[in-house]
Write a protein that holds these residues in place. Structure first.
Motif, PDB file in Angstrom:
ATOM      1  N   ARG A 225       0.845  -1.188   0.000  1.00 41.11           N
ATOM      2  CA  ARG A 225       0.000   0.000   0.000  1.00 41.11           C
ATOM      3  C   ARG A 225       0.883   1.241   0.000  1.00 41.11           C
ATOM      4  O   ARG A 225       1.793   1.372   0.827  1.00 41.11           O
ATOM      5  N   VAL A 227       0.948   5.657  -0.319  1.00 46.50           N
ATOM      6  CA  VAL A 227       0.138   6.831   0.009  1.00 46.50           C
ATOM      7  C   VAL A 227       0.852   8.092  -0.469  1.00 46.50           C
ATOM      8  O   VAL A 227       2.089   8.176  -0.429  1.00 46.50           O
ATOM      9  N   GLU A 294      -5.741  13.168  -0.525  1.00 45.61           N
ATOM     10  CA  GLU A 294      -4.818  12.064  -0.250  1.00 45.61           C
ATOM     11  C   GLU A 294      -5.237  10.864  -1.084  1.00 45.61           C
ATOM     12  O   GLU A 294      -6.416  10.530  -1.154  1.00 45.61           O
ATOM     13  N   ARG A 296      -4.576   6.719  -1.780  1.00 46.10           N
ATOM     14  CA  ARG A 296      -4.033   5.472  -1.229  1.00 46.10           C
ATOM     15  C   ARG A 296      -4.253   4.371  -2.253  1.00 46.10           C
ATOM     16  O   ARG A 296      -5.378   4.128  -2.679  1.00 46.10           O
ATOM     17  N   THR A 298      -3.534   0.286  -3.260  1.00 48.50           N
ATOM     18  CA  THR A 298      -3.171  -1.055  -2.798  1.00 48.50           C
ATOM     19  C   THR A 298      -3.046  -1.982  -3.990  1.00 48.50           C
ATOM     20  O   THR A 298      -3.923  -2.016  -4.863  1.00 48.50           O
ATOM     21  N   GLN A 341       3.534   2.725   2.499  1.00 49.80           N
ATOM     22  CA  GLN A 341       2.997   2.693   3.859  1.00 49.80           C
ATOM     23  C   GLN A 341       3.086   1.312   4.483  1.00 49.80           C
ATOM     24  O   GLN A 341       3.338   1.184   5.682  1.00 49.80           O
TER      25      GLN A 341
END
Length: 356
Positions: A225, A227, A294, A296, A298, A341
């Motif tokens: 993951r 970020v 933001e 994120r 994955t 992350q």
């Protein structure tokens, strides 16, 4: 000439109280893993990799050894029996033999031994301050001699090499540090640590860039993951949130861009392996107080190497897509704080940002 390499492991381990030396761990790895790495870093690598063991087969399979042979005799006749099994199993003309308790090898070992066989010798054996009978290169033609000596109880490896007139190949003193007793463990660990501290895996010992060989690794579920964020004017963020941008759904398009970029990572990053991704997800969180978005991302796969670069690439392209779509109204947007992350899977297991 094609060469197979055979690591001798899974023996009685009588000098270490019955411990299988191949599975003995130093600096976080088993000895056979150190041996495998030393073989992969050879200036002339072997074409196939084999392991000889008479026990702990499941453990060796879990370490990624796909080709395992065992002695024809169950009574631990020593390295000559492992060599017989190796010569019978491999599909190449030559067999390089190394013991699992010598985890450090000169990177020109196979190259120098091969020179002797190309000159006509049946076998070549490494020699530094002493002769190392278990580090040798053999032709397939010596198999009948090996079998005869096993059948007649002539088990000493050095006598076998003398009988076939093996050529000695000289290496500098100390080239083959050996782990025979418990007191050898601490100095060996120090040598391994010193040798590998600070080594970048995408460079070989000559400093040339190369794609890391992951063929020996076991497949596992891997997840990463990443970020990052993009900061902008409040009016720009409001336009994105309200869906009033004339180009369309900014975050929806950025989501698609993340997925597309993750699948093209190996085309963009020179030494990345192409991966079959099993999942890619992108999430966008707007922060009106700081006027930022933001992102994120994955990524997941089942494979032999991690998906960190796929997650970071997807994240970067998602943020760049937001910039591209909004630059006409806000050229001062700032992309930043891009980082990994978390990652899961593989030999190193679970890692989170903030860990060493």
């Amino acid at each position: 000439m094609k060469v197979s390499a055979l690591i001798l492991a899974g023996g009685q381990g009588s000098r270490l109280g019955g411990i299988d030396k191949g599975l003995l761990r130093l600096c976080g790895r088993s000895l056979v893993e150190w041996c495998r790495e030393a073989l992969l870093l050879q200036s002339r690598p072997a074409d196939e990799l084999w392991l000889s063991a008479n026990r702990n087969f499941d453990e060796y399979h879990r370490l990624g050894f796909a080709h395992i042979v065992h002695d024809q005799s169950p009574d631990f006749k020593g390295p000559l029996a492992g060599i017989e099994a190796g010569l019978q199993a491999v599909g190449t003309d030559l067999l390089l033999v190394i013991p699992c308790d010598v985890p450090v090898l000169p990177d020109n070992l196979l190259e120098k031994l091969l020179e002797k066989l190309e000159s006509g010798a049946q076998a070549a054996v490494a020699c530094s301050d002493v002769l190392h009978p278990a580090i040798c290169l053999l032709r397939q033609s010596v198999l009948p001699v090996v079998t005869h000596r096993l059948e007649t109880g002539q088990l000493r490896l050095r006598d076998f090499l003398d009988a076939i007139d093996a050529a000695e190949v000289q290496f500098p003193a100390g080239s083959f540090p050996n782990l025979n007793q418990r007191e050898d463990m601490a100095p060996m660990e120090q040598r391994l640590q010193a040798q590998h501290d600070g080594i970048l895996t995408h460079f070989d010992r000559q400093g040339a860039a190369h794609m890391v060989d992951v063929g020996h690794k076991m497949e596992s579920h891997r997840k990463a993951r990443a970020v990052g964020e993009i900061r902008m004017q409040p009016a720009t963020l409001e336009m994105i949130n309200s869906g009033q941008h004339k180009k369309g759904d900014v975050l929806g398009i950025a989501h698609v861009a993340a997925i597309m970029a993750s699948k093209r990572t190996a085309d963009l990053i020179p030494l990345c392996h192409p991966l079959a991704l099993t999942h890619v997800g992108a999430e966008f969180v707007t922060d009106e107080a700081q006027s930022r978005i933001e992102c994120r991302v994955t990524c997941e796969t089942v494979g032999k190497t991690g998906v960190e670069m796929e997650a970071l690439t997807a994240l970067s392209v998602a943020l760049l897509t937001i910039y591209d779509m909004c630059k006409a109204v806000d050229r001062g947007m700032v992309i930043g704080n891009i980082h990994l992350q978390e990652k899961r899977g593989g030999k190193s297991g679970h890692w989170q940002a903030g860990q060493a």
